[in-house]
Design a protein around this motif. Structure first.
Motif: not given
Length: 1000
Positions: A108-112, A122-124, A129-136
């Motif tokens: 759910k990163c398409g509409s911040v 758009q930068g967010e 996605l970066e936070k999702g990668l870190v959380k995983e």
């Protein structure tokens, strides 16, 4: 004509202008053509982008990826501008939408911000996605997983934005104000702004939004080191040189920051050259890992429970990791196995042991100490001995030794085949081998192993194995010992009470200390003055082998010795008594003898007694070969001498006399054998068991005076003067012979007199007398021996018995010589005659108090005592030899020289000579001699009257010369008649009974 000429001039002017314009255009075209071809050439030179299709945006994206390789200025400027445009909208990043479309929808990163459109939103999306990668990475079982293709794209975008923080739109807008506050003068580019912000991450004025964005960035760096532009650039050649990364492979462990750090650290430890720029970057990122535990997913996964339970609220500046370390040491609870392994891994990655600056919490806490006490230590020198494999200096110095002796094949700490601490254990087992034992460490490695051991000895927390095995005993016995070094001393004091595993570890460490006492850093610090004065040569030796501690023991009572050092040395001596292995020199000298002669004996005092008994028996039996080796006998002698200095070093004696020490020697210090001397002086008041032990000790000391610590200490200078070549066993005899010398030290003379008094209380305390009178004592004094008790003094009875036989001239020659010496000595000092003291104590105190109080005893008390049974014995003895009567001998010295010079002394010959001279009217004796002789004749006459008869002939003579002779004879006759009548009556009765029996 004029108009025509004007027109022509104008045309020429126009023509020239056109020509000039054409020339300028041609020049511009000529200038642009190389630029065009150079751009074409720049694109072609970048091989990675040569095959990209035109017109779809892939070429620009590729050039952005490799803009660092573009050498053409204009092309580089163009690509840089394009990069800013591309990173402003993730949809412009070539291929990113295709790779991450599903993940954007899943996370759910398409509409911040639904309902509100922000130009920078758009930068967010990328930040989401970066936070999702870190959380995983931080979840054991993540609910949402980012696809591998998108992971690669996310990390690639992070890499591309590593040069300029403006390209990370989310971080840029989150940290704009913080950048102005902390990094105003930091020029953008090459990751400089990122590093500046990282350094100020935990500042109080740093905004939480910026701190979160920086943390996410750091977590991405932990997953892929190329996300850090400066690290990737500075270490590129080193990574390739030492094969720390593999090109053209998918994202794997080679990209992780931890692998890069450990690979390059391993190269540094092996002595390989790593560029200074790369080492500087490594230092920064190792510090970063130590500052924030959340950058390590393994810590979050393995230690989440422990952090919440023990370390809540300690999330800044490395405090969480220090909190976990305290838990590992048992100060705040315990860690799970997974957490402990994760913490170990992180410490290996950060390698704080290599440089104290890596550990920010340590650096800040110890800054004042570092600037003062440790200012001579260069930054980068290791100071943390907690995790030995992480010590880079030890690793570098001992790599070859570890491979040669411990078979580690390079001792790579990343290997899972080697248990923690196994290599170091192997190294210190070889650290103290002698040349004869072989397989020794190199000098440099040995020095580093000693350094680690010295540091560990300061605190049990620095020795993981000791702390782990002894945790229960520390709590049970040493809970109040919190000062540096006290815990280990406490464990050594309670060695016999420890559980088996803890006892073994403490025993091994103590055994190691006995060989190299410099491991005891606190003791060395306290003893520094005495070492520099008396033991500097031992301290400078590469191999100690117990010499330094032996030197400290020998100089323990020097004036320069301070209290702390003396207490420390004594403590180590007491610990040594628990096991003979704790005395390195004794162990090495007598190991084979102990196994052969004293098996199954562990305590040092028992081993010493066992071996010394064997040596004594072999000596007394004149054995051809001693069972104890020469080197062991020498070291055994050292141990025996050391044990005499303090009663606590003889546990059996100490235990037997504890109550008496409390009663009679409470204020007497233990050192210098003062307690033992106090017990000797109060011997008659001691309990039976203590009295027996003291008597046995005195018997041993008299047989071997060198073991008499007090005598050797007080008479040290006199021994050097009078007895430099005397044997240890004849030392006291030599001192007695020189006792009355004018240069004899008064304190030594007093001590010699004390030992003479002790010897005369019992013949068993006089080895020379015992040997000389071996046949005479049972022959003449058996009645006394039959009543004697073991370990109890005879109070001079045997010696008095021998004195009487000496007067009767019935002793053997050797025994007579010994008794004459005793008579001569006791004639000068009444205290040397126990029987005289016992029977005349009241008379001495009442009649001869002034003479008894004299400092120098020269026979005054004996002269004062005129009539007493014991004095009568003295008078009888004096008739046998004039030397026995010092007063008479002094008075008649000149007359003896003039009139009796040819008469040999002994057996009353010189006394008879003087008596004859007294009766000869032609001879004129000295007035004092004549007076003393007349006094002696009068005393002998009186003594003959009152002296008890010693035999039947003496009794008959006394009866016949008695004024009551008739009365005595009448009584005897009546007694005989009465006995005769009783005999007759008993005979008739027994005869009558016999007759009656016959009649039956």
């Amino acid at each position: 004509m004029s108009n025509l000429e004007s027109f022509n001039n104008l045309e020429y002017l126009r023509f020239y202008c056109i020509i000039i314009i054409i020339i300028i255009i041609i020049i511009i075209i000529i200038m642009l053509i190389p630029s065009f071809f150079s751009q074409q050439r720049s694109i072609k030179e970048i091989k990675e982008c040569a095959d990209e299709p035109m017109g779809k945006g892939y070429l620009v994206s590729c050039l952005v990826d490799h803009r660092g390789n573009i050498t053409e200025y204009q092309c580089h400027q163009y690509i840089t501008k394009m990069t800013a445009v591309i990173f402003s909208d993730y949809r412009l990043i070539c291929g990113f939408m295709d790779d991450c479309r599903n993940d954007i929808n899943l996370l759910k990163c398409g509409s911040v911000r639904p309902g509100e459109k922000d130009a920078h939103s758009q930068g967010e999306v990328v930040a989401c996605l970066e936070k999702g990668l870190v959380k995983e990475a931080e979840e054991r079982e993540p609910r949402i997983r980012v696809s591998d293709v998108c992971k690669k794209a996310i990390l690639r975008v992070a890499e591309l934005s590593s040069d300029d923080f403006h390209l990370d739109r989310h971080l840029y807008f989150a940290c704009r104000d913080d950048r102005e506050r902390f990094c105003e003068n930091t020029q953008a580019g090459e990751g400089r702004v990122y590093k500046c912000l990282f350094n100020h991450k935990f500042e109080e004025s740093m905004s939480e939004k910026c701190r979160d964005a920086l943390t996410t960035r750091q977590k991405l760096i932990a997953q892929d080191y190329k996300v850090s532009y400066s690290l990737a650039k500075s270490c590129k050649s080193d990574l390739k040189k030492y094969r720390c990364n593999v090109e053209n492979l998918p994202r794997s462990r080679e990209a992780r920051l931890s692998y890069l750090l450990m690979c390059l650290e391993s190269a540094v430890h092996r002595g390989r050259q790593v560029s200074s720029e790369c080492q500087g970057e490594m230092l920064d990122y190792r510090r970063m890992l130590m500052e924030d535990f959340s950058l390590s997913p393994e810590i979050i996964l393995g230690c989440r429970t422990e952090i919440e339970h023990h370390c809540s609220g300690l999330h800044r500046k490395g405090r969480t990791l220090h909190c976990l370390m305290k838990v590992v040491r048992g100060e705040k609870g315990s860690l799970g196995v997974n957490c402990q392994q994760s913490l170990q891994t992180l410490i290996q990655e950060a390698d704080p042991g290599a440089d104290y600056r890596i550990d920010r919490a340590l650096n800040e806490a110890c800054e004042s100490v570092i600037q003062t006490a440790c200012k001579h230590i260069r930054a980068g020198d290791p100071i943390d001995p907690r995790v030995t494999p992480l010590d880079p200096v030890l690793y570098r110095k001992c790599q070859g030794d570890a491979s040669r002796l411990c078979h580690t094949r390079g001792w790579n700490e990343t290997s899972e085949m080697i248990p923690p601490g196994a290599v170091f254990s192997c190294l210190y087992r070889h650290a103290y081998r002698t040349e004869e034992q072989g397989r020794r460490l190199s000098r440099e490695c040995r020095a580093e192993v000693q350094r680690i051991l010295h540091q560990r000895a300061l605190d049990v927390k620095l020795d993981p194995a000791l702390q782990d095995k002894c945790m229960i005993d520390l709590g049970k016995w040493c809970s109040e010992k919190t000062e540096t070094g006290q815990e280990l001393e406490c464990l050594q004091d309670h060695l016999d009470d420890l559980v088996a595993e803890c006892r073994d570890i403490v025993g091994n460490l103590t055994e190691l200390e006995s060989e190299d006492i410099q491991i005891e850093a606190l003791l060395m610090r306290a003893c520094e003055p005495i070492i520099q004065t008396f033991c500097h040569e031992m301290a400078d030796n590469q191999i100690d082998s117990g010499d330094l501690m032996e030197c400290l023991i020998q100089n323990k009572h020097q004036k320069e010795m301070n209290e702390k050092c003396a207490i420390g040395v004594t403590h180590f001596q007491l610990v040594q008594m628990k096991d003979f292995r704790f005395s390195y020199k004794f162990k090495m000298a007598c190991k084979e003898d102990v196994l052969k002669l004293c098996p199954n004996i562990k305590k040092k005092v028992d081993v010493v007694i066992c071996l010394s008994t064997t040596v004594r028996n072999d000596t007394l039996q004149d054995a051809k070969e001693h069972r104890v080796s020469v080197k062991c006998r020498k070291q055994l002698r050292v141990e025996e001498l050391e044990m005499t200095e303090d009663i606590r070093l003889e546990p059996d004696l100490y235990e037997a006399c504890k109550s008496d020490i409390k009663n009679y020697c409470q204020n007497v210090p233990y050192g210098n054998a003062q307690i033992i001397e106090c017990l000797k002086e109060n011997k008659k008041q001691l309990n039976t068991r203590c009295h027996q032990k003291v008597f046995k000790l005195q018997e041993t000391e008299m047989m071997d005076p060198e073991l008499d610590y007090t005598l050797m200490r007080v008479c040290k200078q006199m021994i050097k003067r009078f007895c430099p070549e005397a044997d240890a066993k004849t030392m006291l005899h030599c001192l007695k012979q020189n006792k009355n010398s004018e240069v004899m030290d008064p304190k030594c003379k007093q001590m010699i007199t004390k030992r003479q008094i002790t010897q005369n209380t019992d013949y068993r305390l006089n080895p020379a007398l015992r040997k000389a009178c071996k046949a005479d004592i049972p022959k003449f004094c058996q009645s006394i021996l039959s009543k004697a008790k073991d370990d109890s003094e005879l109070e001079g009875q045997v010696i008095s018995c021998l004195k009487l036989k000496y007067a009767d001239l019935r002793l053997s020659t050797d025994c007579e010589d010994q008794i004459r010496m005793i008579i001569e000595e006791s004639a000068l000092d009444y205290r040397l005659d126990p029987q005289l003291q016992m029977h005349c104590s009241d008379e001495i105190s009442n009649l001869c108090a002034e003479e008894a109080a004299a400092q120098e005893q020269t026979g005054q008390v004996e002269e004062c005592l005129k009539v007493n049974p014991e004095v009568l014995n003295m008078l009888k003895e004096s008739k046998a030899d004039i030397f026995v009567d010092p007063v008479l001998h002094t008075a008649c010295a000149l007359d003896l020289k003039h009139h009796c010079a040819a008469i040999p002394p002994g057996r009353g010959r010189q006394m008879s000579c003087l008596m004859e001279a007294l009766e000869d009217k032609r001879v004129r004796l000295q007035p004092e001699c004549k007076k003393r002789l007349n006094d002696r004749i009068e005393m002998w006459s009186y003594a003959a009257k009152v002296a008890p008869a010693e035999g039947f002939s003496d009794l008959a003579m006394q009866v016949m010369t008695s004024p009551s002779k008739n009365y005595i004879l009448s009584v005897i006759s009546v007694g005989i008649c009465v006995l005769f009548l009783i005999g007759l009556m008993c005979g008739r009765i027994t005869k009558r009974v016999t007759r009656e029996l016959k009649d039956r």
